[in-house]
Scaffold this active site. Structure first.
Site, PDB file in Angstrom:
ATOM      1  CG  HIS A  94     -23.579  17.648  -9.712  1.00  0.00           C
ATOM      2  ND1 HIS A  94     -23.082  17.011  -8.774  1.00  0.00           N
ATOM      3  CD2 HIS A  94     -24.699  16.704 -10.233  1.00  0.00           C
ATOM      4  CE1 HIS A  94     -23.585  16.052  -8.241  1.00  0.00           C
ATOM      5  NE2 HIS A  94     -24.607  16.141  -9.123  1.00  0.00           N
TER       6      HIS A  94
ATOM      7  CG  HIS B 241     -27.441  13.574  -3.043  1.00  0.00           C
ATOM      8  ND1 HIS B 241     -28.834  13.626  -2.910  1.00  0.00           N
ATOM      9  CD2 HIS B 241     -27.517  13.748  -4.339  1.00  0.00           C
ATOM     10  CE1 HIS B 241     -29.604  13.973  -3.878  1.00  0.00           C
ATOM     11  NE2 HIS B 241     -28.829  13.986  -4.756  1.00  0.00           N
TER      12      HIS B 241
ATOM     13  CG  ASP C 145     -31.260   8.021 -12.332  1.00  0.00           C
ATOM     14  OD1 ASP C 145     -32.476   8.332 -12.201  1.00  0.00           O
ATOM     15  OD2 ASP C 145     -30.329   8.390 -11.809  1.00  0.00           O
TER      16      ASP C 145
END
Length: 758
Positions: free
Chosen positions: A54, A101, A274
């Site tokens: 990921h 997601h 972020d």
């Protein structure tokens, strides 16, 4: 505080510990080699998330590097910033990105989808861009299953509640159903924003002594090892990992948006990122590696929601609505004042330090006065020391089996069967209106949406520029992928996904600019799955080169499979943006008036392969991808652009899912009109009406423009076209036979999905 002995109070982990964290034995040995010693548990946890698929793209990056990633408009290198950035002229840029997601949504659909929306919007505004619009691409299993309905309702509500509260319109997207997604739905979220070119923020860190802040929400235990969870198959034990699913707060995110844009506007921000996957450790390592400096971080200064959190929990937490910010030394009070005004946490947790004599920068993490981790930033990140693998791949047996399909073994549709097929397609959840979904989204907040009352193949959003109140440019955007085509032929199917996205933009009157992609596949260690991935990347690259739409970045989501259902269809979702320079060139898909002429632009084909008609009505699951030629597709786009620019067509709608008949119905229904057309005896009736051969666009032409239209396409552009019939006041007529009334068709199309979900 100088680095001394590293300890976290735990027994040093073994190779078995590493396995449990998703670290391969050979990777464990490489970690020891990098550190020059055994890692402690905190350090091993750091490597486990940063080297997860990921975060590191370790099984995909070698192929992603082959994609075209350059153009005159590109303002940020692909994958090196929080989001892609493209120059749209006049000192403005569009920042956009798509991310998945999937795994969180499979377990907790509401929060999984909501936090996906929150995360993708943070990627946009950390660039200094104000988000203007969102899209989403959703895939679910059999819609008749109770579990699927639960997932659909949870995901849609999560997207709607978060996006509506955050105040950014959801202006389009796609929803697709197939049994391969029964266990593992796909939730891909896209966001775009606008920023002045000279106010773009970077995801970097440098300047010895510059303070490091964590801002936004407090840090909790939600989302810990979320990146690792997203890098493994869904199984019957996945529910045990619910803490890996984050929890979102859209109202907090709205405050964070305003505070973030305000601090960037001060000019005192060195870098900002972020905190998405892997949380603090990801932000600190990626920013430090890019800026070639280190950091000293005191985890005791991180605002937390729970007491007595371990250092590795704080580092790996994926709590939402948080940013890491590096600021010019001496400007701390300015930054603190802004976050105080917005009533948000703003805590200095460390500072930037110089690189060491033998590396480009190390990260030193302290807790309770002890150094609990000492790791080199460069070795943690993508493009640095993170592993990159060339995986084995081989063609699956089904690929050649699908090519054996013979349409002669399938009966053609009879005249008295047309109504049944039409009803089946218009009510099928893959084709029917997604009204039940989009009515739960606020598409008009911000009043910039140009396509709500003017339906078009792509969403179109007006660009608001405070310096130019009468600014007229618009950004068109779309997300596209028919995963059935990609499963049948990954190379061709991925080319079609790019081509359909470009076709949707072209039919809206936009010039395609660039791509962001979300590559959803099964387990990369399965050679047949990895073959699908490799072929899809090759196909995508070829099409992006043809359309001059470079890939600005995106997301790879592997491990979308389960022991029960196997891998999902390979699903390389394409997000594409385009620019409408002149609002007069905005083109819509709806027929305008009775008596207008209906033309098909592009070559008809005797092809029903991989069509919804063949797959769900005839029940034939094995067939190749539909007819497609990249050169023909490109030529078609140039012809449609000329037709729009010269004002000779009244509508344009691409022929895609459901074929020509569905395209006709979708063009007729918005204004309550009908059509009367004739088929061509040189083709099967089902192929002509319901086949999904590519490179075709349905257009309508005012009678007074017919001569100009034919002259332009015939003599000048030399593009194949055929007169099908005319727009009528009511009813869908084929070869003189009324197949459906407009009212009946509209009821089926508008309400079938809602009835199914109810």
């Amino acid at each position: 505080m100088a680095p001394t002995e590293v300890t976290d109070g735990n027994v040093l982990p073994t190779v078995e510990t590493a396995r449990k964290l998703g670290v391969l034995p050979e990777e464990f040995e490489k970690i020891k080699e990098i550190l020059g010693r055994d890692p402690n548990f905190t350090e091993l946890s750091i490597f486990s998330v940063m080297w997860s698929e990921h975060c590191s793209y370790k099984n995909s990056i070698v192929w992603l590097k082959t994609l075209p990633r350059d153009s005159d408009r590109m303002l940020a290198k692909a994958g090196e910033e929080n989001a892609g950035l493209v120059d749209i002229g006049d000192g403005l840029a569009c920042s956009f990105k798509i991310e998945s997601h999937n795994h969180p949504s499979a377990l907790e659909p509401y929060q999984g989808a909501a936090t996906g929306v929150g995360g993708i919007n943070r990627d946009i505004f950390t660039m200094g861009a104000r988000p203007i619009a969102q899209l989403n691409s959703l895939r679910f299993g059999n819609p008749n299953l109770p579990k699927t309905k639960w997932l659909v309702k949870g995901v849609v509500k999560g997207i709607g509640d978060y996006g509506n509260a955050f105040g950014i319109p959801t202006v389009g997207g796609e929803v697709f159903f197939d049994e391969c997604y029964n266990t593992n739905p796909l939730v891909n979220a896209f966001s775009a924003g606008i920023v002045e070119v000279d106010k773009v923020a970077k995801a970097t860190s440098y300047g010895v002594g510059n303070p490091v802040f964590i801002v936004g929400s407090a840090t909790g235990k939600d989302g810990i090892h979320g990146a690792t969870f997203a890098s493994e198959d869904i199984s019957d034990k996945s529910n045990e990992k619910l803490p890996a699913v984050q929890v979102g707060d859209p109202f907090m995110e709205k405050l964070l948006l305003e505070a973030t844009l305000e601090i960037i506007a001060t000019g005192h921000v060195i870098g900002i990122q972020d905190m998405g996957a892997a949380g603090i450790i990801c932000s600190t390592s990626e920013m430090s590696a890019k800026g070639e400096h280190g950091m000293i971080i005191d985890l005791d200064k991180v605002p937390t929601r729970q007491a007595n959190m371990h250092g590795w929990e704080i580092l790996l937490s994926e709590s939402q609505e948080r940013m890491l910010v590096v600021v010019e030394k001496g400007k701390e009070d300015i930054i603190n004042a802004i976050f105080d005004k917005w009533d948000l946490h703003c805590a200095q947790i460390g500072e930037v330090v110089a690189p060491g004599p033998h590396d480009t920068g190390r990260l030193h993490f302290y807790q309770h006065g002890q150094l609990i981790a000492d790791v080199p930033a460069h070795d943690l990140v993508l493009g640095g020391g993170a592993p990159q693998y060339h995986r084995e791949y081989r063609e699956p047996a089904y690929y050649q089996q699908f090519k054996q399909f013979d349409s002669n073994q399938v009966p053609d549709v009879a005249a008295d069967e047309l109504t049944a097929v039409a009803k089946h397609l218009l009510s099928h959840p893959n084709i029917a209106s997604k009204k039940w979904v989009y009515e739960q989204y606020d598409s008009m907040v911000g009043t910039a949406n140009r396509s709500t009352n003017r339906p078009s193949d792509a969403a179109l959003v007006r660009i608001r520029d405070a310096k130019h109140p009468n600014y007229k440019k618009g950004i068109a955007m779309t997300v596209d992928c028919n995963s059935r085509y990609v499963n049948a032929d990954p190379f061709v199917g991925a080319q079609i996904a790019v081509s359909e996205a470009a076709r949707n933009l072209t039919c809206t009157g936009a010039e395609p600019l660039a791509v962001t992609n979300n590559l959803n596949f099964g387990n990369p260690y399965v050679p047949e799955v990895y073959w699908q991935f490799v072929q899809a990347v090759k196909g995508m690259g070829a099409a992006c080169l043809k359309f001059a739409t470079p890939v600005t970045g995106g997301n790879v989501s592997f491990y979308n499979q389960s022991s029960d259902d196997g891998p999902v269809f390979p699903t390389p979702t394409i997000g594409m943006i385009g620019l409408v320079e002149n609002p007069e060139h905005q083109m819509t898909l709806d027929f305008k008036a009775e008596g207008d002429l209906i033309y098909l632009v592009g070559p008809p084909q005797n092809d029903i392969a991989s069509s919804e008609y063949l797959y769900s009505y005839r029940g034939v699951k094995q067939s190749p991808a539909p007819a497609f030629n990249l050169d023909e597709e490109y030529t078609l786009h140039q012809s449609i652009k000329q037709l729009i620019a010269q004002g000779v067509i009244a509508s344009a709608h691409d022929v895609s899912d459901g074929g020509l008949f569905v395209a006709l119905a979708e063009s007729a229904m918005p204004r309550g009109l009908g059509f009367s057309i004739s088929t061509d005896d040189n083709f099967r009736t089902d192929a002509y009406l319901f086949g999904e051969a590519q490179s075709r666009v349905l257009v309508s032409v005012k009678p007074e423009q017919q001569g100009t239209f034919q002259q332009l396409l015939g003599a000048e552009l030399k593009t194949e076209h055929a007169l099908l019939g005319t727009v009528t006041a009511e009813g869908f007529v084929v070869n003189g036979q009324t197949v459906l009334s407009t009212a009946d068709a509209k009821d089926l199309y508008d309400n079938s999905l809602g009835r199914l979900m109810a």
